[in-house]
Write a protein that holds these residues in place. Structure first.
Motif, PDB file in Angstrom:
ATOM      1  N   ILE A   1      16.839  51.110 -10.579  1.00 50.62           N
ATOM      2  CA  ILE A   1      17.857  50.065 -10.701  1.00 50.62           C
ATOM      3  C   ILE A   1      17.382  48.765 -10.056  1.00 50.62           C
ATOM      4  N   TYR A   2      16.514  48.885  -9.023  1.00 47.74           N
ATOM      5  CA  TYR A   2      16.035  47.690  -8.337  1.00 47.74           C
ATOM      6  C   TYR A   2      14.955  46.947  -9.112  1.00 47.74           C
ATOM      7  N   ASP A   3      14.599  47.460 -10.292  1.00 48.04           N
ATOM      8  CA  ASP A   3      13.700  46.708 -11.161  1.00 48.04           C
ATOM      9  C   ASP A   3      14.403  45.481 -11.721  1.00 48.04           C
ATOM     10  N   TYR A   4      15.745  45.520 -11.748  1.00 50.14           N
ATOM     11  CA  TYR A   4      16.440  44.384 -12.350  1.00 50.14           C
ATOM     12  C   TYR A   4      17.659  43.875 -11.584  1.00 50.14           C
ATOM     13  N   VAL A   5      18.015  44.488 -10.454  1.00 49.09           N
ATOM     14  CA  VAL A   5      19.070  43.941  -9.601  1.00 49.09           C
ATOM     15  C   VAL A   5      18.635  44.033  -8.147  1.00 49.09           C
ATOM     16  N   LYS A   6      19.210  43.167  -7.314  1.00 48.20           N
ATOM     17  CA  LYS A   6      18.873  43.171  -5.890  1.00 48.20           C
ATOM     18  C   LYS A   6      19.715  44.182  -5.123  1.00 48.20           C
ATOM     19  N   ARG A   7      20.951  44.392  -5.524  1.00 47.63           N
ATOM     20  CA  ARG A   7      21.867  45.310  -4.856  1.00 47.63           C
ATOM     21  C   ARG A   7      22.455  46.261  -5.879  1.00 47.63           C
ATOM     22  N   SER A   8      22.701  47.496  -5.457  1.00 50.85           N
ATOM     23  CA  SER A   8      23.382  48.425  -6.356  1.00 50.85           C
ATOM     24  C   SER A   8      24.851  48.468  -5.977  1.00 50.85           C
ATOM     25  N   GLY A   9      25.670  48.830  -6.903  1.00 50.49           N
ATOM     26  CA  GLY A   9      27.105  48.912  -6.655  1.00 50.49           C
ATOM     27  C   GLY A   9      27.826  49.114  -7.965  1.00 50.49           C
ATOM     28  N   CYS A  10      29.114  48.880  -7.951  1.00 48.15           N
ATOM     29  CA  CYS A  10      29.914  49.026  -9.168  1.00 48.15           C
ATOM     30  C   CYS A  10      29.459  47.990 -10.197  1.00 48.15           C
ATOM     31  N   PHE A  11      29.215  48.443 -11.418  1.00 51.35           N
ATOM     32  CA  PHE A  11      28.700  47.530 -12.443  1.00 51.35           C
ATOM     33  C   PHE A  11      29.690  46.434 -12.782  1.00 51.35           C
ATOM     34  N   HIS A  12      30.968  46.654 -12.515  1.00 52.58           N
ATOM     35  CA  HIS A  12      32.003  45.686 -12.876  1.00 52.58           C
ATOM     36  C   HIS A  12      32.496  44.880 -11.674  1.00 52.58           C
ATOM     37  N   CYS A  13      31.806  44.978 -10.537  1.00 52.96           N
ATOM     38  CA  CYS A  13      32.262  44.316  -9.314  1.00 52.96           C
ATOM     39  C   CYS A  13      32.162  42.796  -9.427  1.00 52.96           C
ATOM     40  N   PRO A  14      33.261  42.080  -9.118  1.00 52.00           N
ATOM     41  CA  PRO A  14      33.213  40.618  -9.187  1.00 52.00           C
ATOM     42  C   PRO A  14      32.343  39.995  -8.095  1.00 52.00           C
ATOM     43  N   LYS A  15      31.915  40.781  -7.118  1.00 52.93           N
ATOM     44  CA  LYS A  15      31.080  40.253  -6.031  1.00 52.93           C
ATOM     45  C   LYS A  15      29.591  40.234  -6.389  1.00 52.93           C
ATOM     46  N   GLN A  16      29.236  40.723  -7.572  1.00 51.73           N
ATOM     47  CA  GLN A  16      27.826  40.716  -7.978  1.00 51.73           C
ATOM     48  C   GLN A  16      27.316  39.284  -8.124  1.00 51.73           C
ATOM     49  N   PRO A  17      26.052  39.041  -7.813  1.00 53.15           N
ATOM     50  CA  PRO A  17      25.475  37.724  -8.087  1.00 53.15           C
ATOM     51  C   PRO A  17      25.253  37.553  -9.594  1.00 53.15           C
ATOM     52  N   LEU A  18      25.155  36.320 -10.034  1.00 53.65           N
ATOM     53  CA  LEU A  18      24.974  36.032 -11.460  1.00 53.65           C
ATOM     54  C   LEU A  18      23.786  36.750 -12.098  1.00 53.65           C
ATOM     55  N   PRO A  19      22.635  36.857 -11.422  1.00 55.35           N
ATOM     56  CA  PRO A  19      21.522  37.581 -12.054  1.00 55.35           C
ATOM     57  C   PRO A  19      21.876  39.042 -12.392  1.00 55.35           C
ATOM     58  N   SER A  20      22.708  39.673 -11.579  1.00 54.54           N
ATOM     59  CA  SER A  20      23.119  41.051 -11.880  1.00 54.54           C
ATOM     60  C   SER A  20      24.003  41.090 -13.123  1.00 54.54           C
ATOM     61  N   TRP A  21      24.901  40.107 -13.249  1.00 51.79           N
ATOM     62  CA  TRP A  21      25.737  40.040 -14.457  1.00 51.79           C
ATOM     63  C   TRP A  21      24.863  39.840 -15.695  1.00 51.79           C
ATOM     64  N   PHE A  22      23.868  38.965 -15.573  1.00 56.89           N
ATOM     65  CA  PHE A  22      22.970  38.720 -16.697  1.00 56.89           C
ATOM     66  C   PHE A  22      22.242  40.001 -17.099  1.00 56.89           C
ATOM     67  N   GLN A  23      21.734  40.737 -16.123  1.00 59.41           N
ATOM     68  CA  GLN A  23      21.018  41.975 -16.414  1.00 59.41           C
ATOM     69  C   GLN A  23      21.945  43.013 -17.036  1.00 59.41           C
ATOM     70  N   LEU A  24      23.186  43.066 -16.585  1.00 60.04           N
ATOM     71  CA  LEU A  24      24.154  43.989 -17.184  1.00 60.04           C
ATOM     72  C   LEU A  24      24.363  43.629 -18.651  1.00 60.04           C
ATOM     73  N   TRP A  25      24.568  42.342 -18.931  1.00 58.39           N
ATOM     74  CA  TRP A  25      24.770  41.866 -20.305  1.00 58.39           C
ATOM     75  C   TRP A  25      23.547  42.170 -21.174  1.00 58.39           C
ATOM     76  N   LYS A  26      22.363  41.909 -20.605  1.00 60.51           N
ATOM     77  CA  LYS A  26      21.122  42.041 -21.366  1.00 60.51           C
ATOM     78  C   LYS A  26      20.727  43.509 -21.596  1.00 60.51           C
ATOM     79  N   LEU A  27      20.837  44.338 -20.565  1.00 59.69           N
ATOM     80  CA  LEU A  27      20.293  45.696 -20.627  1.00 59.69           C
ATOM     81  C   LEU A  27      21.330  46.782 -20.915  1.00 59.69           C
ATOM     82  N   HIS A  28      22.592  46.507 -20.628  1.00 61.51           N
ATOM     83  CA  HIS A  28      23.638  47.529 -20.779  1.00 61.51           C
ATOM     84  C   HIS A  28      24.873  46.934 -21.453  1.00 61.51           C
TER      85      HIS A  28
END
Length: 174
Positions: free
Chosen positions: A131-158
């Protein structure tokens, strides 16, 4: 969860230890607590009592982390003589009053291991979490506290999880 299964197998094979998966604190009626069930419920006390709970706010404490992570950990370690906490040397500010409690030990802090040191330690043993190949922190995929790069990776990969996160957000707004 796939990584936890992998790591559990590795620990059993190498150290005869296994990972214990904790469940969220049950509802007052004893039924299983789920994120969506809790999100759809109402606030039980405080100035928002009786209002829809919705998604945890992006600012302030997260009710889901409290009930699904913190409370189960406190219950699971209540009788333990020693509790090892995995804060890295980069997270010393998180320790707080626990530093004065002799039950709590912080090996990564004591060894001066920062986050990158931990990544390197796991990688050289073939134990890195993909998971750390594409996000800095792990957590709930829908968490509003995620940084923008994590949202982008979610949109792009999942994209299915992205759609689910949008649906959760929309339901919470409504």
């Amino acid at each position: 969860y796939g990584y936890l299964e992998f790591l559990d197998h590795w620990l059993q094979e190498n150290y005869n230890k296994s990972i214990e998966i904790l469940e969220p604190v049950p509802n007052p009626d004893g039924s299983a607590r789920t994120f969506l069930g809790f999100m759809r419920g109402t606030v039980a006390r405080g100035k928002r009592k009786g209002k829809a709970r919705g998604v945890p706010p992006a600012v302030g404490p997260c009710w889901w982390s409290r009930d699904a992570k913190i409370k189960p950990l406190i219950q699971a370690t209540a009788e333990a003589e020693i509790v090892y906490v995995g804060y890295s040397a980069d997270e010393e500010a998180r320790v707080g009053k626990k530093r004065d409690d002799p039950r709590y030990r912080f090996p990564l802090l004591d060894w001066g291991m920062g986050e990158q040191d931990c990544y390197d330690f796991l990688a050289c043993r073939g134990l890195e979490n993909p998971i750390y190949d594409y996000v800095k922190r792990s957590g709930c995929f829908h968490c509003p506290k995620q940084p923008l790069p994590s949202w982008f990776q979610l949109w792009k990969l999942h994209p299915k999880l992205w759609d689910t996160a949008l649906a959760i957000d929309q339901e919470s707004i409504e």
